[in-house]
Enzyme design. Structure first.
Site, PDB file in Angstrom:
ATOM      1  N   HIS A 270      19.757 132.324 -14.189  1.00  0.00           N
ATOM      2  CA  HIS A 270      21.061 132.743 -13.665  1.00  0.00           C
ATOM      3  C   HIS A 270      21.618 131.734 -12.658  1.00  0.00           C
ATOM      4  O   HIS A 270      22.805 131.760 -12.364  1.00  0.00           O
ATOM      5  CB  HIS A 270      21.042 134.185 -13.130  1.00  0.00           C
ATOM      6  CG  HIS A 270      20.466 134.391 -11.759  1.00  0.00           C
ATOM      7  ND1 HIS A 270      19.173 134.828 -11.546  1.00  0.00           N
ATOM      8  CD2 HIS A 270      21.004 134.252 -10.533  1.00  0.00           C
ATOM      9  CE1 HIS A 270      18.954 134.946 -10.255  1.00  0.00           C
ATOM     10  NE2 HIS A 270      20.048 134.602  -9.606  1.00  0.00           N
TER      11      HIS A 270
ATOM     12  N   ASP B   9      13.570 134.593 -16.229  1.00  0.00           N
ATOM     13  CA  ASP B   9      14.766 134.041 -15.576  1.00  0.00           C
ATOM     14  C   ASP B   9      14.504 132.618 -15.047  1.00  0.00           C
ATOM     15  O   ASP B   9      14.422 132.405 -13.840  1.00  0.00           O
ATOM     16  CB  ASP B   9      15.175 134.988 -14.442  1.00  0.00           C
ATOM     17  CG  ASP B   9      16.582 134.715 -13.932  1.00  0.00           C
ATOM     18  OD1 ASP B   9      17.140 133.646 -14.237  1.00  0.00           O
ATOM     19  OD2 ASP B   9      17.120 135.577 -13.197  1.00  0.00           O
TER      20      ASP B   9
ATOM     21  N   SER C 249      17.088 132.976  -4.899  1.00  0.00           N
ATOM     22  CA  SER C 249      16.870 132.855  -6.332  1.00  0.00           C
ATOM     23  C   SER C 249      16.499 131.430  -6.675  1.00  0.00           C
ATOM     24  O   SER C 249      17.134 130.490  -6.206  1.00  0.00           O
ATOM     25  CB  SER C 249      18.120 133.264  -7.094  1.00  0.00           C
ATOM     26  OG  SER C 249      18.127 134.637  -7.244  1.00  0.00           O
TER      27      SER C 249
HETATM   28  N1  ARG Z   1      20.259 140.470  -8.742  1.00  0.00           N
HETATM   29  C1  ARG Z   1      19.981 139.062  -8.864  1.00  0.00           C
HETATM   30  C2  ARG Z   1      20.689 138.291  -7.723  1.00  0.00           C
HETATM   31  O1  ARG Z   1      21.300 138.894  -6.897  1.00  0.00           O
HETATM   32  C3  ARG Z   1      20.296 138.514 -10.208  1.00  0.00           C
HETATM   33  C4  ARG Z   1      21.737 138.397 -10.528  1.00  0.00           C
HETATM   34  C5  ARG Z   1      22.047 137.809 -11.862  1.00  0.00           C
HETATM   35  N2  ARG Z   1      21.952 138.778 -12.915  1.00  0.00           N
HETATM   36  C6  ARG Z   1      22.927 139.698 -13.258  1.00  0.00           C
HETATM   37  N3  ARG Z   1      22.684 140.552 -14.204  1.00  0.00           N
HETATM   38  N4  ARG Z   1      24.103 139.738 -12.673  1.00  0.00           N
HETATM   39  O2  ARG Z   1      21.218 137.229  -7.822  1.00  0.00           O
HETATM   40  N1  ASP Z   2      19.123 137.537  -7.151  1.00  0.00           N
HETATM   41  C1  ASP Z   2      19.301 136.957  -5.828  1.00  0.00           C
HETATM   42  C2  ASP Z   2      19.769 135.499  -5.914  1.00  0.00           C
HETATM   43  O1  ASP Z   2      20.376 135.092  -6.876  1.00  0.00           O
HETATM   44  C3  ASP Z   2      18.059 137.088  -5.008  1.00  0.00           C
HETATM   45  C4  ASP Z   2      18.027 138.370  -4.238  1.00  0.00           C
HETATM   46  O2  ASP Z   2      19.078 138.849  -3.792  1.00  0.00           O
HETATM   47  O3  ASP Z   2      16.924 138.873  -4.035  1.00  0.00           O
HETATM   48  O4  ASP Z   2      19.664 134.749  -4.967  1.00  0.00           O
END
Ligand code: ARG
Ligand code: ASP
Length: 724
Positions: free
Chosen positions: A84, A226, A652
């Site tokens: 991502h 990921d 991330s």
């Molecule tokens: N929750 C994770 C973060 O905050 C992954 C986000 C990317 N994935 C998604 N389905 N939007 O970045």
């Molecule tokens: N998914 C988040 C990121 O892209 C990481 C988190 O918020 O734990 O940085």
């Protein structure tokens, strides 16, 4: 019952008593954490984690593209980050013939690696504590608004002054970054080097790299592979250089060996990366507002927008493609806030903060420091009461106008254009206009007026009925949302790119005339005007007072709770967090294991589904149990694991390291029940989620067949696998 109360009181004793909490500055790691890290299991000297005067683990960690983290995993500049995080680059290289998002991409040799203009990675060369220098400058420089100490542009100037005074060598690739820590009680200067020839090397198909998509986002158990791979190129001398075919793979100062040894519950782990923003020292009044007012408002707005979009996306494939990425972005924080609110309530964060505040006040009084700190909490209480309605109005404005109703957000850009004309004149207007048109072209490519009309109707109704009435413009007083929607979407030129170009055609005078006759523009202007006039100034005024109070409060916390684990809030600078691999109890009678397996992918598999489809090759490998050297000792393929590391957005792509500094996983998310860790960390339910390094190796090796990449890494195998 009594026992429970005693327990609560005991655990309330201090704000932070947990060995796992904290995002620590590397420069202070030795003094603040060497003992705790060793006790938790770190096996290498703390100087190998960070050494101001020599090589250390930080030399393998990069800020990836600005918002994510990445790490070097070979002597030839191979960089690992999340799928991502590489998403934009993968998308950028994709077209109808090569759909790398769907099919994945693997460079089987160096020539096949794809230059990715615009992408950079940044290393940190040195970190300097410049607190005394900055404080001196702050005293000398004019500062009418009293905000220099937090102003990026002011601090940028000070950084340059410092570099000159100290004869720090500056090359075109050098970046200086000076930031405030502990609310403005300390300052650190980061001297960095930016590499800009970055090439795409590998990415699994989205059915692996984004498996589970939004449904599984922020959730455990998780089965997302990921990750993606890039390579840093440099000139022949190893120096940063713009893209050139003559550039060569960069030789890093340090790279992480990749461990195929695997992890077990209670193993030590640490994560080094770039956490973006946390607010761990907010007073209870602020947290109450987030829980009771702000999060619910934002969640309700996004909930409405997402439901509409989802309805269309499920029926219409073209709309699905147009809205997939926007939807994911909006859904990401929508879901996070829901988890955060629940977690703050469940963990009694507000009561815990209140208790801490009582202690704070007692210690202030006992020390006779009332003059400096005596009224902070009362002032906070008053300010948060005073700011409440403005803060709610601000969130409505941001979420409805700027973020989730596309027509309003387009209109707002034009509103800013009109302001440019009023303040800077025709030339600036024309420059901005031309910029806007090219930006709008991309926005309208993914725009459906049909979808936006339904979103608009929902959101404008929320805005008119739920945001504080006293700040509403005339145009929204007792408005009939459905009639307004019909009128705006029936006539506004903002509903298509051609219409927009028509509006923007001509000189400034005629453009502004046309804009001001457009029903969509008129509405945006009325809302934005009343926001600028009635909300923004007062919000800013009170907010500034709170920022200043927060600085003093932070100073007091450090003074009166010297034995607490006090760390600076995240501010997109390099930090270390550490903890243990651990499962958790999300709710009564439920226990989550710390490790997930490929078996879970097969359990979740929904053929043809856009979130849960699985590539045939992966199913075949699973059926044949063909896991190469990467299976665990029971012959299963581990996929992801969780630990108590305190991470946030920006982490991330961060390396998860074992007690020896080998890479055991790749951080990518947190568990839903623990997303409150940005405001209050609880060791019971806060967990970060990492892809297991073994799964990454398995996908590269067995799924993609990219042996070239496996060969360039240094892989640490368990004893039982060594002979193979
Ligand atoms: N929750 C994770 C973060 O905050 C992954 C986000 C990317 N994935 C998604 N389905 N939007 O970045
Ligand atoms: N998914 C988040 C990121 O892209 C990481 C988190 O918020 O734990 O940085």
């Amino acid at each position: 019952m009594r026992k429970q109360i005693l327990f609560v009181l005991f655990s309330l004793a201090t704000l932070s008593i947990h060995a796992d909490e904290g995002m620590w500055m590397l420069t202070d790691l030795k003094a603040q954490n060497a003992v705790a890290m060793r006790e938790l299991g770190l096996e290498i000297p703390i100087e190998e984690v960070y050494n101001a005067n020599g090589l250390s683990l930080k030399d393998a960690v990069v800020h990836f593209g600005g918002g994510c983290t990445g790490e070097v995993i070979s002597s030839e500049g191979l960089v690992l980050t999340n799928h991502h995080c590489g998403y934009g680059a993968i998308q950028q290289h994709s077209n109808v013939e090569h759909d790398y998002l769907t099919d994945g991409f693997w460079a089987m040799n160096r020539d096949a690696e794809l230059p990715t203009p615009g992408l950079t990675v940044t290393f940190i060369d040195r970190i300097l504590d410049v607190t005394d220098y900055v404080n001196e400058q702050l005293k000398k420089d004019p500062d009418p608004d009293g905000v220099n100490y937090l102003s990026p542009s002011y601090l940028g100037n000070v950084a340059e002054r410092f570099a000159k005074a100290e004869n720090i060598e500056i090359t075109p690739a050098t970046k200086l970054e000076l930031k405030a820590f502990y609310g403005g009680n300390k300052y650190y200067l980061f001297i960095k080097t930016v590499y800009s020839d970055i090439r795409m090397v590998g990415a699994p198909p989205s059915s692996i790299g984004k498996f589970g998509a939004d449904t599984d986002n922020w959730m455990w158990p998780r089965h997302t592979g990921d990750f993606s791979l890039f390579r840093i190129y440099a000139d022949k001398n190893g120096k940063p250089a713009e893209y050139s075919k003559d550039n060569v793979p960069y030789t890093p100062k340090h790279f992480f060996p990749v461990s195929a040894k695997g992890i077990q519950e209670n193993d030590f782990t640490m994560v080094m990366g770039y956490p973006g923003r946390t607010q761990e020292y907010l007073p209870s009044f602020a947290v109450e507002q987030i829980v009771n007012d702000l999060n619910p408002a934002k969640i309700e707005i996004r909930d409405a927008a997402l439901k509409v979009q989802d309805g269309f996306m499920r029926k219409d494939n073209a709309i699905k493609i147009q809205y997939a990425s926007k939807y994911a972005g909006v859904a990401n924080y929508w879901k996070k806030w829901i988890g955060e609110t629940k977690g703050l309530k469940k963990s009694n964060a507000i009561a815990i903060k209140q208790d801490f505040e009582k202690k704070f006040q007692e210690r202030v009084n006992k020390a006779g420091k009332q003059a400096e700190y005596g009224t902070i909490l009362a002032d906070f209480e008053k300010n948060y009461k005073d700011i409440r309605e403005y803060a709610i109005a601000r969130d409505y404005f941001t979420e409805v106008v700027l973020r989730n109703s596309e027509i309003l957000s387009f209109g707002y850009r034009l509103y800013q254009l009109e302001q440019v004309y009023n303040t800077k004149g025709e030339q600036a207007f024309n420059d901005r206009k031309n910029n806007l048109i090219s930006g709008f072209e991309g926005l309208y490519k993914d725009y459906s007026a049909q979808v936006d009309e339904k979103v608009f109707e929902q959101l404008i109704s929320l805005y008119a009925t739920k945001s504080p009435k006293q700040f509403l413009p005339e145009s929204l007083n007792n408005v009939n949302a459905s009639a307004l929607t019909t009128s705006v979407f029936g006539s506004s030129k903002l509903t298509s790119f051609n219409g927009l170009k028509e509006l923007l055609n001509g000189d400034a005078k005629s453009v502004l005339e046309k804009l001001n006759q457009d029903k969509g523009y008129q509405l945006v202007k009325s809302i934005a005007d009343s926001y600028q006039k009635n909300v923004a100034p007062k919000f800013d005024e009170i907010n500034l007072k709170n920022i200043a109070l927060q600085r003093t409060y932070m100073k007091g916390i450090m003074e009166f709770f010297p034995n607490d684990r006090i760390f600076p809030d995240a501010n997109s600078t390099l930090r270390v967090t550490y903890g243990k691999v651990k499962g958790y109890k999300p709710s009564d009678a439920v226990i989550y294991e710390p490790v997930s397996y490929l078996d879970g992918v097969i359990e979740k598999y929904i053929p043809g589904d856009y979130e849960f489809d699985v590539p045939k090759k992966l199913i075949d490998l699973y059926n044949a149990k063909d896991y190469g050297r990467y299976a665990d000792k029971n012959g299963k393929m581990p996929l992801a694991f969780i630990a108590t590391n305190h991470t946030t957005g920006g982490n991330s792509g961060s390396p998860a390291l074992d007690a020896k500094g080998n890479l055991i996983g790749l951080n990518f998310d947190r568990v839903w029940e623990g997303t409150m860790s940005d405001i209050y960390y609880s060791p019971e339910i806060c967990r970060n989620i990492m892809v297991d390094a073994r799964y990454i190796l398995f996908v590269i090796d067995k799924f993609a067949g990219a042996k070239n990449l496996i060969e360039e890494m240094t892989i640490v195998y368990p004893k039982s696998q060594k002979a193979k």
